[in-house]
Design a protein around this motif. Sequence first.
Motif, short mmCIF file in Angstrom:
data_model
loop_
_atom_site.label_atom_id
_atom_site.label_comp_id
_atom_site.label_asym_id
_atom_site.label_seq_id
_atom_site.Cartn_x
_atom_site.Cartn_y
_atom_site.Cartn_z
N ALA A 187 51.45 138.24 12.45
CA ALA A 187 49.90 137.59 13.21
C ALA A 187 49.76 136.31 12.97
N TYR A 188 50.46 135.70 12.11
CA TYR A 188 49.88 134.27 11.49
C TYR A 188 50.16 133.38 12.63
N ILE A 189 51.27 133.74 13.67
CA ILE A 189 51.43 133.05 14.82
C ILE A 189 50.19 132.49 15.53
N ALA B 154 59.78 142.99 17.75
CA ALA B 154 58.75 142.16 18.41
C ALA B 154 59.03 140.69 18.68
N LEU B 155 58.38 140.25 19.80
CA LEU B 155 58.78 138.82 20.20
C LEU B 155 57.60 138.15 20.09
N ALA B 156 57.40 136.80 20.18
CA ALA B 156 56.46 135.81 19.91
C ALA B 156 56.67 134.49 20.13
N PRO B 157 55.97 133.40 20.35
CA PRO B 157 56.51 132.13 20.29
C PRO B 157 57.09 131.66 19.01
N GLY B 158 58.42 131.07 18.83
CA GLY B 158 59.15 131.03 17.60
C GLY B 158 58.88 129.61 16.98
N GLY C 298 51.29 139.63 3.76
CA GLY C 298 51.11 138.73 2.59
C GLY C 298 50.76 137.42 3.32
N VAL C 299 51.32 137.08 4.41
CA VAL C 299 51.42 135.75 4.74
C VAL C 299 49.96 135.59 5.60
N ILE C 300 49.49 136.52 6.50
CA ILE C 300 48.27 136.32 7.20
C ILE C 300 47.19 136.47 5.92
N ILE C 301 47.32 137.30 4.94
CA ILE C 301 46.29 137.33 3.98
C ILE C 301 46.19 135.87 3.26
N THR D 155 38.68 128.39 13.32
CA THR D 155 38.15 128.03 12.01
C THR D 155 39.20 127.73 11.00
N VAL D 156 40.61 128.41 11.44
CA VAL D 156 41.73 128.13 10.20
C VAL D 156 42.27 126.62 10.34
N PRO D 157 42.19 125.91 9.26
CA PRO D 157 42.43 124.41 9.05
C PRO D 157 44.08 124.34 8.83
N ALA D 158 44.49 123.26 9.35
CA ALA D 158 46.06 122.91 9.27
C ALA D 158 46.74 123.35 7.90
N TYR D 159 45.93 122.70 6.86
CA TYR D 159 46.39 123.11 5.42
C TYR D 159 46.31 124.55 4.99
N ALA D 160 45.73 125.35 5.83
CA ALA D 160 45.67 126.87 5.54
C ALA D 160 47.14 127.46 6.22
N THR D 161 47.53 126.89 7.39
CA THR D 161 48.69 127.51 7.94
C THR D 161 49.88 126.76 7.30
#
Length: 433
Positions: free
Chosen positions: A34-36, A78-82, A197-200, A343-349
């Motif tokens: 879901a991070y995508i 599952a598929l999503a933008p790579g 874990g990634v999305i958390i 709301t999610v900043p670049a340094y969070a992703t």
Amino acid sequence: MGHFMLDTLFKLREHGTDVKTEVLAGCTTFLTMAYIIFVNPAILSQTGMDFNAVFVATCLAAALGSAVMGLVANYPIALAPGMGLNAYFTFSVVQGMGVSWQVALGAVFLSGVIFMAVSLFRVREALVNAIPHSLKLSISAGVGLFLAIIALKNAGIVVAHPATLVTLGDVTDPRVLLAVLGFLMILALEYRRVTGGVIIGILGVTVFSVLLGYQRFDGVFALPPSISPTLMQMDIAGALNAGLIGVVFVFFLVDLFDTTGTLVGVSHRAGLLDAQGRLPRLKRALAADSTAIVGGAALGTSSCTAYIESAAGTAVGGRTGLTAVVVAILFLAALWVSPLAGTVPAYATAPALCYVAVLMTRGLAEINWDDLTESAPAVVTALAMPFTFSIADGIAFGFICYAGLKLLAGRWQDLSFAVVVIALLWIARFALF
């Protein structure tokens, strides 16, 4: 009645699974990828594309691809933008070559059409088998290193320097420290096998940013934003321009390796390969991917691909397409969290990109380091991607180095016709365009 229908449609009992297990597997896969929905708009909006429209396009393209994969091919994938493909789209094609994002979407669309054709006529197997194993591994690792340098730049850990090209950023900046904390948090959660874990990690850094006053909080839920700024905006005629043939080829090639590797890898772990180690219904699985690429380009996102995170779902028992359909439904539900995405900043992703880089670089371990004609082109490929800031140039240098070195070493019998042709095409591209 519903259970019976699902059992008939997805052959649940035949695969030794049930509805409850498949739904749990779908939720698990969704949480790991879901991070995508936060990362993709953050990367693509740097081309001038509308952030909210890309957010919608990301959710819809992922839902479309996953649903087709589940319903047509009956795989729990599952598929999503790579990841990597979105970075190539933004940094190499739009910013690097100076073309508009509309033309870049046209190139994605064309690569999907070629993918569709190649999947229907058995060319794909011949292509994949013709590419040397060491180059396949190094392309994956190189994409990982490319994501790493983008992440370090986004986090402010690596900055430009007039004398040394790059240098260490301001490590006393709280945002840099938050990015480092996020990365360690993701690694610890993934090591402990915590689902999602990634999305958390991403949301954890975002919460700290809001509490410390570095980021404005706009809420969590809202009606889905408009997709019209990116919908059907692709410029196919512009992408047919001779200078972009190489771009279409790279989108096609990277997605081909990505998807084939992921399908085989996840299916192998889930015990879905046949006795010969081959994928049953491969043509259908690739048709699902090419549908998602073409559909995604029309909606307004870079290439879709099969996600290795699907292995998280198969680890908890997902064995059929019902897992992928559950992922598709959850991506549609995610359309209502656009304020949170904003709301999610670049340094969070950035920590998520670094984690993906860690996973992708492991391919280097499998290269035959005792044979210099295999290891050297692999290293050239992997290093050229971050240092030229281009996946395409990395692939090009890899093929040229591989073909040239094999010829000069008197090992020309190792070269397949396809490798020689691809190397010559890249030489022609550098010479003429």
